[in-house]
Design a protein around this motif. Structure first.
Motif, PDB file in Angstrom:
ATOM      1  N   THR A  61      -6.978  -8.910   2.372  1.00 57.92           N
ATOM      2  CA  THR A  61      -6.387  -7.570   2.283  1.00 57.92           C
ATOM      3  C   THR A  61      -5.115  -7.588   1.441  1.00 57.92           C
ATOM      4  O   THR A  61      -4.879  -6.678   0.633  1.00 57.92           O
TER       5      THR A  61
ATOM      6  N   SER B  60     -10.058   3.051  -9.218  1.00 54.20           N
ATOM      7  CA  SER B  60      -9.140   2.167  -8.493  1.00 54.20           C
ATOM      8  C   SER B  60      -9.681   1.825  -7.112  1.00 54.20           C
ATOM      9  O   SER B  60      -9.565   0.677  -6.654  1.00 54.20           O
TER      10      SER B  60
ATOM     11  N   LEU C 295     -11.820  -6.724  -2.411  1.00 53.90           N
ATOM     12  CA  LEU C 295     -11.697  -6.991  -0.983  1.00 53.90           C
ATOM     13  C   LEU C 295     -12.965  -7.638  -0.437  1.00 53.90           C
ATOM     14  O   LEU C 295     -12.897  -8.608   0.330  1.00 53.90           O
TER      15      LEU C 295
ATOM     16  N   TYR D 196     -10.631  -1.870  -5.738  1.00 50.49           N
ATOM     17  CA  TYR D 196     -10.075  -2.343  -4.467  1.00 50.49           C
ATOM     18  C   TYR D 196     -11.170  -2.846  -3.528  1.00 50.49           C
ATOM     19  O   TYR D 196     -11.089  -3.959  -2.981  1.00 50.49           O
TER      20      TYR D 196
ATOM     21  N   TYR E 263      -4.803  -3.608  -6.298  1.00 51.73           N
ATOM     22  CA  TYR E 263      -4.984  -2.156  -6.287  1.00 51.73           C
ATOM     23  C   TYR E 263      -3.683  -1.440  -6.637  1.00 51.73           C
ATOM     24  O   TYR E 263      -3.664  -0.510  -7.454  1.00 51.73           O
ATOM     25  N   CYS E 264      -2.583  -1.881  -6.028  1.00 53.24           N
ATOM     26  CA  CYS E 264      -1.281  -1.259  -6.279  1.00 53.24           C
ATOM     27  C   CYS E 264      -0.866  -1.425  -7.738  1.00 53.24           C
ATOM     28  O   CYS E 264      -0.402  -0.467  -8.374  1.00 53.24           O
TER      29      CYS E 264
ATOM     30  N   TYR F 218       0.825  -1.209   0.000  1.00 53.40           N
ATOM     31  CA  TYR F 218       0.000   0.000   0.000  1.00 53.40           C
ATOM     32  C   TYR F 218       0.860   1.260   0.000  1.00 53.40           C
ATOM     33  O   TYR F 218       0.527   2.257  -0.659  1.00 53.40           O
TER      34      TYR F 218
ATOM     35  N   SER G  32       1.794   2.052  -3.402  1.00 49.06           N
ATOM     36  CA  SER G  32       0.676   2.624  -4.166  1.00 49.06           C
ATOM     37  C   SER G  32       0.434   4.095  -3.839  1.00 49.06           C
ATOM     38  O   SER G  32      -0.225   4.800  -4.596  1.00 49.06           O
TER      39      SER G  32
ATOM     40  N   SER H 146      -6.199  -7.993  -2.360  1.00 53.07           N
ATOM     41  CA  SER H 146      -6.853  -6.797  -2.905  1.00 53.07           C
ATOM     42  C   SER H 146      -5.895  -5.609  -2.963  1.00 53.07           C
ATOM     43  O   SER H 146      -5.921  -4.828  -3.922  1.00 53.07           O
ATOM     44  N   THR H 147      -5.032  -5.472  -1.963  1.00 56.15           N
ATOM     45  CA  THR H 147      -4.057  -4.383  -1.967  1.00 56.15           C
ATOM     46  C   THR H 147      -3.045  -4.553  -3.092  1.00 56.15           C
ATOM     47  O   THR H 147      -2.639  -3.570  -3.737  1.00 56.15           O
TER      48      THR H 147
END
Length: 218
Positions: A197, A169, A177, A173, A204-205, A147, A150, A200-201
């Motif tokens: 987490t 985004s 999640l 995410y 997302y990143c 994170y 990101s 999903s992180t």
């Protein structure tokens, strides 16, 4: 003359509201999504009846999130205004690299402090549940490291006013999640929430990095 000035001010205020409301609304939704993402696993674990796991995940999450708060306070909040106002490409690139390096340096230093302090802390708390599931903290720290990475493309996109991309985004995410929490918590309880987490992180990143690079090439 005063009437003209008054009308000009009214028009300026209307134009400001017209431009500001959509942007502020999108950032409100973004903030809402991230706040929901922080507690969604708690609601799902409560639904499944995993009450002890709620305390477990909350305890380690509070510890794992400390480096992120420190990074926000000491790096992002300090350099983001400069990134917003800076238009020289070379200066911006140097500033982006500085943000990334400072983010990682502070995060790594914070994690080392946590690693050195966690065992004495658990001895004070004297909870076997926490001691037996210490690896949850490791998973969360890895998730937060991702994170932290990101944060750099997020800061760049924020400085460029690309709120729609950030909103997309955040939606991706939260959706991933939620799906991962439902699937993994049912089988693995608190560990499922931690892995949800992490997954999903990571996605997302990767999306944030991709979206930021795509805009640079475009």
């Amino acid at each position: 003359v005063s009437t003209i000035i008054s009308e000009y001010k009214n028009v300026a205020i209307i134009e400001f509201i017209r431009d500001a409301v959509p942007v502020s609304s999108r950032y409100f939704l973004i903030s809402l999504m991230f706040n929901l993402a922080a507690v969604i696993d708690t609601f799902i674990m409560k639904y499944y009846g995993y009450i002890d796991d709620i305390a477990l995940i909350s305890f380690y999450r509070n510890i794992a999130n400390m480096p992120i708060m420190l990074v926000y306070a000491s790096v992002i909040s300090v350099y983001l205004p400069d990134l917003v106002t800076q238009r020289d490409l070379n200066v911006r690139n140097k500033l982006i690299k500085k943000i990334y390096l400072y983010n990682m340096a502070i995060y790594i230093a914070s994690v080392l402090i946590i690693v050195s302090a966690i065992s004495p802390l658990l001895e004070i708390v004297q909870k076997e549940l926490l001691k037996n599931n210490l690896s949850i903290l490791a998973i969360m720290l890895i998730s937060n490291a991702i994170y932290i990475i990101s944060m750099v493309p997020y800061s760049v996109m924020y400085s460029e006013g690309r709120d729609r991309t950030i909103l997309i985004s955040a939606s991706i995410y939260l959706s991933i999640l939620f799906l991962m929490d439902i699937i993994l918590i049912a089988q693995h309880k608190a560990f499922g929430a931690a892995y949800a987490t992490l997954i999903s992180t990571s996605i997302y990143c990767l999306y944030m990095i991709y979206a930021n690079k795509k805009s640079v090439h475009d």
